[in-house]
Design a protein around this motif. Structure first.
Motif, PDB file in Angstrom:
ATOM      1  N   LYS A 194      -3.487  -8.224  -1.369  1.00  0.00           N
ATOM      2  CA  LYS A 194      -2.699  -8.365  -0.324  1.00  0.00           C
ATOM      3  C   LYS A 194      -2.677  -9.381   0.523  1.00  0.00           C
ATOM      4  O   LYS A 194      -1.829 -10.058   1.170  1.00  0.00           O
TER       5      LYS A 194
ATOM      6  N   GLY B  96       0.799  -1.165   0.118  1.00  0.00           N
ATOM      7  CA  GLY B  96      -0.030  -0.127   0.094  1.00  0.00           C
ATOM      8  C   GLY B  96       0.806   1.225   0.005  1.00  0.00           C
ATOM      9  O   GLY B  96       2.075   1.231   0.138  1.00  0.00           O
TER      10      GLY B  96
ATOM     11  N   TYR C 172       0.956  -4.900  -4.905  1.00  0.00           N
ATOM     12  CA  TYR C 172       0.391  -4.045  -4.887  1.00  0.00           C
ATOM     13  C   TYR C 172       0.457  -3.145  -6.116  1.00  0.00           C
ATOM     14  O   TYR C 172       1.804  -3.038  -6.328  1.00  0.00           O
ATOM     15  N   PRO C 173      -0.328  -2.538  -6.826  1.00  0.00           N
ATOM     16  CA  PRO C 173      -1.617  -2.525  -6.571  1.00  0.00           C
ATOM     17  C   PRO C 173      -2.425  -3.802  -7.034  1.00  0.00           C
ATOM     18  O   PRO C 173      -1.938  -4.557  -8.116  1.00  0.00           O
TER      19      PRO C 173
ATOM     20  N   ASP D  38      -7.200  -3.896  -3.882  1.00  0.00           N
ATOM     21  CA  ASP D  38      -5.952  -4.085  -3.079  1.00  0.00           C
ATOM     22  C   ASP D  38      -5.904  -4.912  -1.721  1.00  0.00           C
ATOM     23  O   ASP D  38      -4.857  -5.574  -1.814  1.00  0.00           O
TER      24      ASP D  38
END
Ligand code: KG4
Ligand code: ZN
Length: 357
Positions: free
Chosen positions: A175, A41, A181-182, A171
């Motif tokens: 994760k 992120g 990411y993204p 996202d």
């Protein structure tokens, strides 16, 4: 008439020169993906630092590659919000300094309005201008909003997400499952290999505005699905792969069928949620067009579903380069403001929570 646009609201430092609100002479985007990727992120402090590093060369390249000098400009436009305040400040302050030094007018642009103008610009260029009223679905990592857009660019908010933005859901799910990411682009590539009917996601009925979105329940449902299975080794293997900067084919090879099915079902659920509410809002305002913009507008499943829905009005998506954050859309949004003489003072402030309507 040329406007230099500058965008730095999140993790892309961008500059562009647009002529007459329709022709993109240059559009330069310096992405910070490699900086934030390993954290899953955007890290605000790192973003500001990267913007500082990139702003001068990015603006210079946008000017040089369009053979534009500062003397050729009619105005400088910059994003004032919404976004990360430390990031916004870099682009805005640079724009102010250029204006101050060269006696140019400054135009303050709302980032969300920029996303809408990415479509307006291309439609104008293709000589198929958008008809109003239009319903705009702005769907990105930070926003999921439905706006009525009237002639002269007057906006009315019809609905928005109550929790996560759609891009944020992509996202977060990525994760959680060990993808980079993204997450949107990788899920988009993998989803066609899974069955969208495999996992049934139901959306909780919401009280209040029927045009509001909610994606946090979906994210939690994915988490529960993962927790109910022994997925740790599979996820750990993908996290190890993260460091090798793999291609999407390598991600495909690292994804068992059950997970591909999960991704396909998740993406289908997001698309259904987006298109159902967009179509309902469009009907409510008797829209003559539908604009879909923002990073998630890149999603090929969303584009295909919007076509397949055979809606009774034209649907506009920006070309992929103008869907994610860029500065051409900021310069484009500045044109009507230039024509109306809507200039900002050099004391205009960056506003993290700026609203469009
Ligand atoms: O508009 P944008 O570049 O930045 C914001 O203003 O947020 O949007 C970035 C978001 C990210 O959440 C990313 O995962 C999502 O757009 N995105 C996608 C795709 N490409 C980018 N989501 C789904 N499918 C894609 N192909
Ligand atoms: Zn954006």
């Amino acid at each position: 008439m040329r406007i230099l646009g500058i965008e730095s609201s999140c993790d892309e430092t961008a500059a562009a020169v647009v002529e007459n609100g329709a022709t993109v002479l240059s559009s330069v985007v310096a992405s910070q993906m490699s900086t934030h990727g390993k954290y899953g992120g955007v890290v605000p402090e790192l973003a500001s630092r990267e913007h500082l590093r990139a702003i001068v060369p990015v603006v210079r390249e946008a000017l040089e590659s369009s053979a534009t000098t500062l003397d050729d400009l009619s105005a400088v436009a910059a994003t004032v919000g919404p976004g990360l305040v430390g990031s916004l400040l870099v682009g805005l302050t640079y724009a102010k300094s250029l204006c101050f030094a060269r006696g140019l007018p400054l135009i303050a642009v709302n980032h969300i309005e920029g996303h809408i103008h990415a479509v307006i610009l291309e439609a104008k260029r293709a000589a198929t201008p958008v008809e109003f009223p239009s319903l705009a679905l702005v769907v990105s990592g930070g926003h999921t909003h439905l706006f009525e857009v009237r002639q002269g660019f007057a906006y009315r908010l019809l609905g928005k997400t109550r929790d996560d933005a759609a891009g944020e859901a992509f996202d977060k799910v990525a994760k959680l499952l060990g993808y980079p990411y993204p997450g949107g682009p990788v899920i988009d590539r993998l989803a066609p290999y899974g069955s969208p009917e495999a996992v049934r996601f139901t959306f909780a009925k919401m009280k209040g505005n029927a045009l509001d979105f909610s994606f946090s329940g979906l994210k939690t449902a994915v988490l529960r699905w993962v927790e109910a299975r022994d997925m740790e080794p599979e996820i750990a293997a993908r996290r190890a792969l993260l460091r090798q900067n793999p291609t999407w084919e390598q991600w495909l090879a690292a994804t068992p069928q059950a997970t591909l099915d999960l991704l396909a079902s998740f993406q289908r659920a997001v698309i259904t949620e987006l298109l159902t509410r967009a179509a309902a809002s469009a009907e409510q305002i008797e829209a003559r067009s539908l604009i879909v913009s923002g990073g998630v507008a890149c999603n090929s499943g969303l584009r295909a579903a919007a076509q397949a829905a055979a809606l009774p009005y034209p649907v506009y998506f920006p070309s992929p380069g103008l869907s994610t954050d860029n500065a051409a859309m900021i310069a484009a949004a500045a044109f009507p403001k230039f024509e109306r003489g809507e200039f900002a003072g050099l004391d205009v402030k960056a506003e993290a929570g700026l609203r469009l309507a």
